[in-house]
Design a protein around this motif. Sequence first.
Motif, PDB file in Angstrom:
ATOM      1  N   LYS A  33      -8.112  25.155  46.283  1.00  0.00           N
ATOM      2  CA  LYS A  33      -8.922  26.131  47.017  1.00  0.00           C
ATOM      3  C   LYS A  33      -9.242  25.590  48.400  1.00  0.00           C
ATOM      4  O   LYS A  33      -9.367  24.387  48.595  1.00  0.00           O
ATOM      5  CB  LYS A  33     -10.239  26.413  46.285  1.00  0.00           C
ATOM      6  CG  LYS A  33     -10.077  27.080  44.956  1.00  0.00           C
ATOM      7  CD  LYS A  33     -11.417  27.289  44.297  1.00  0.00           C
ATOM      8  CE  LYS A  33     -11.217  27.846  42.890  1.00  0.00           C
ATOM      9  NZ  LYS A  33     -12.487  27.964  42.182  1.00  0.00           N
ATOM     10  N   ILE A  34      -9.387  26.539  49.336  1.00  0.00           N
ATOM     11  CA  ILE A  34      -9.831  26.220  50.692  1.00  0.00           C
ATOM     12  C   ILE A  34     -11.093  27.022  50.961  1.00  0.00           C
ATOM     13  O   ILE A  34     -11.161  28.210  50.648  1.00  0.00           O
ATOM     14  CB  ILE A  34      -8.761  26.581  51.735  1.00  0.00           C
ATOM     15  CG1 ILE A  34      -7.609  25.596  51.666  1.00  0.00           C
ATOM     16  CG2 ILE A  34      -9.334  26.581  53.129  1.00  0.00           C
ATOM     17  CD1 ILE A  34      -6.534  25.855  52.693  1.00  0.00           C
ATOM     18  N   VAL A  35     -12.075  26.369  51.560  1.00  0.00           N
ATOM     19  CA  VAL A  35     -13.269  27.066  52.025  1.00  0.00           C
ATOM     20  C   VAL A  35     -13.210  27.076  53.548  1.00  0.00           C
ATOM     21  O   VAL A  35     -12.783  26.110  54.181  1.00  0.00           O
ATOM     22  CB  VAL A  35     -14.573  26.400  51.503  1.00  0.00           C
ATOM     23  CG1 VAL A  35     -14.723  24.996  52.019  1.00  0.00           C
ATOM     24  CG2 VAL A  35     -15.785  27.253  51.836  1.00  0.00           C
ATOM     25  N   SER A  36     -13.606  28.210  54.131  1.00  0.00           N
ATOM     26  CA  SER A  36     -13.587  28.336  55.592  1.00  0.00           C
ATOM     27  C   SER A  36     -14.822  29.086  56.052  1.00  0.00           C
ATOM     28  O   SER A  36     -15.411  29.879  55.318  1.00  0.00           O
ATOM     29  CB  SER A  36     -12.322  29.067  56.057  1.00  0.00           C
ATOM     30  OG  SER A  36     -12.203  30.330  55.436  1.00  0.00           O
ATOM     31  N   VAL A  37     -15.202  28.811  57.305  1.00  0.00           N
ATOM     32  CA  VAL A  37     -16.368  29.449  57.909  1.00  0.00           C
ATOM     33  C   VAL A  37     -15.973  29.930  59.299  1.00  0.00           C
ATOM     34  O   VAL A  37     -15.191  29.294  59.991  1.00  0.00           O
ATOM     35  CB  VAL A  37     -17.575  28.489  57.951  1.00  0.00           C
ATOM     36  CG1 VAL A  37     -17.297  27.275  58.796  1.00  0.00           C
ATOM     37  CG2 VAL A  37     -18.831  29.204  58.402  1.00  0.00           C
ATOM     38  N   SER A  38     -16.532  31.089  59.676  1.00  0.00           N
ATOM     39  CA  SER A  38     -16.089  31.753  60.898  1.00  0.00           C
ATOM     40  C   SER A  38     -17.265  32.337  61.675  1.00  0.00           C
ATOM     41  O   SER A  38     -18.366  32.499  61.141  1.00  0.00           O
ATOM     42  CB  SER A  38     -15.126  32.883  60.498  1.00  0.00           C
ATOM     43  OG  SER A  38     -14.867  33.754  61.559  1.00  0.00           O
ATOM     44  N   ASP A  39     -16.990  32.678  62.935  1.00  0.00           N
ATOM     45  CA  ASP A  39     -17.974  33.403  63.751  1.00  0.00           C
ATOM     46  C   ASP A  39     -18.235  34.809  63.225  1.00  0.00           C
ATOM     47  O   ASP A  39     -19.148  35.478  63.702  1.00  0.00           O
ATOM     48  CB  ASP A  39     -17.503  33.492  65.210  1.00  0.00           C
ATOM     49  CG  ASP A  39     -17.981  32.326  66.046  1.00  0.00           C
ATOM     50  OD1 ASP A  39     -18.823  31.536  65.573  1.00  0.00           O
ATOM     51  OD2 ASP A  39     -17.513  32.206  67.191  1.00  0.00           O
ATOM     52  N   ASP A  40     -17.463  35.269  62.251  1.00  0.00           N
ATOM     53  CA  ASP A  40     -17.744  36.571  61.638  1.00  0.00           C
ATOM     54  C   ASP A  40     -18.889  36.474  60.626  1.00  0.00           C
ATOM     55  O   ASP A  40     -19.201  37.428  59.942  1.00  0.00           O
ATOM     56  CB  ASP A  40     -16.494  37.186  61.006  1.00  0.00           C
ATOM     57  CG  ASP A  40     -15.916  36.368  59.854  1.00  0.00           C
ATOM     58  OD1 ASP A  40     -16.552  35.400  59.385  1.00  0.00           O
ATOM     59  OD2 ASP A  40     -14.789  36.697  59.429  1.00  0.00           O
ATOM     60  N   ALA A  41     -19.515  35.283  60.550  1.00  0.00           N
ATOM     61  CA  ALA A  41     -20.661  34.993  59.685  1.00  0.00           C
ATOM     62  C   ALA A  41     -20.291  34.970  58.202  1.00  0.00           C
ATOM     63  O   ALA A  41     -21.147  35.106  57.343  1.00  0.00           O
ATOM     64  CB  ALA A  41     -21.821  35.967  59.934  1.00  0.00           C
ATOM     65  N   ALA A  42     -18.997  34.779  57.911  1.00  0.00           N
ATOM     66  CA  ALA A  42     -18.537  34.752  56.523  1.00  0.00           C
ATOM     67  C   ALA A  42     -18.073  33.357  56.132  1.00  0.00           C
ATOM     68  O   ALA A  42     -17.499  32.631  56.944  1.00  0.00           O
ATOM     69  CB  ALA A  42     -17.395  35.740  56.336  1.00  0.00           C
TER      70      ALA A  42
END
Length: 116
Positions: free
Chosen positions: A96-105
């Motif tokens: 699994k990969i976890v990611s965070v973005s400026d889309d607040a997700a």
Amino acid sequence: IRSMAFSPDSQHILTGCDDKHLRHFELKGGQEVASLSGHRSWILDVAYCPDGKTCATSSADKKIKLWDLKAKEPIHTIDAHKDQVWGVDFDVTGNKIVSVSDDAAIQISEIIATNA
């Protein structure tokens, strides 16, 4: 250089750069093993898979790319965000990969098994 990561065996370093390149270095001697490109904008984060054979990059182009470090090429693109992706990391299994973005997700993506 925007980000960097040690390999699981501490023998290599990855860097993610504003010039859209992922660079792979040997620690001993500091020699560049590869300079890989595939993103359309800055690479904002890099992460090694626990297997040490694969890595992930996140970018301002809103994409996450998985890379086969031996073949020196991208093997998969994840399009899970609507804005630039600031962070990426693998779970301890590499599945699994976890990611965070400026889309607040915060997104968790399953990784399809590869021969990388």
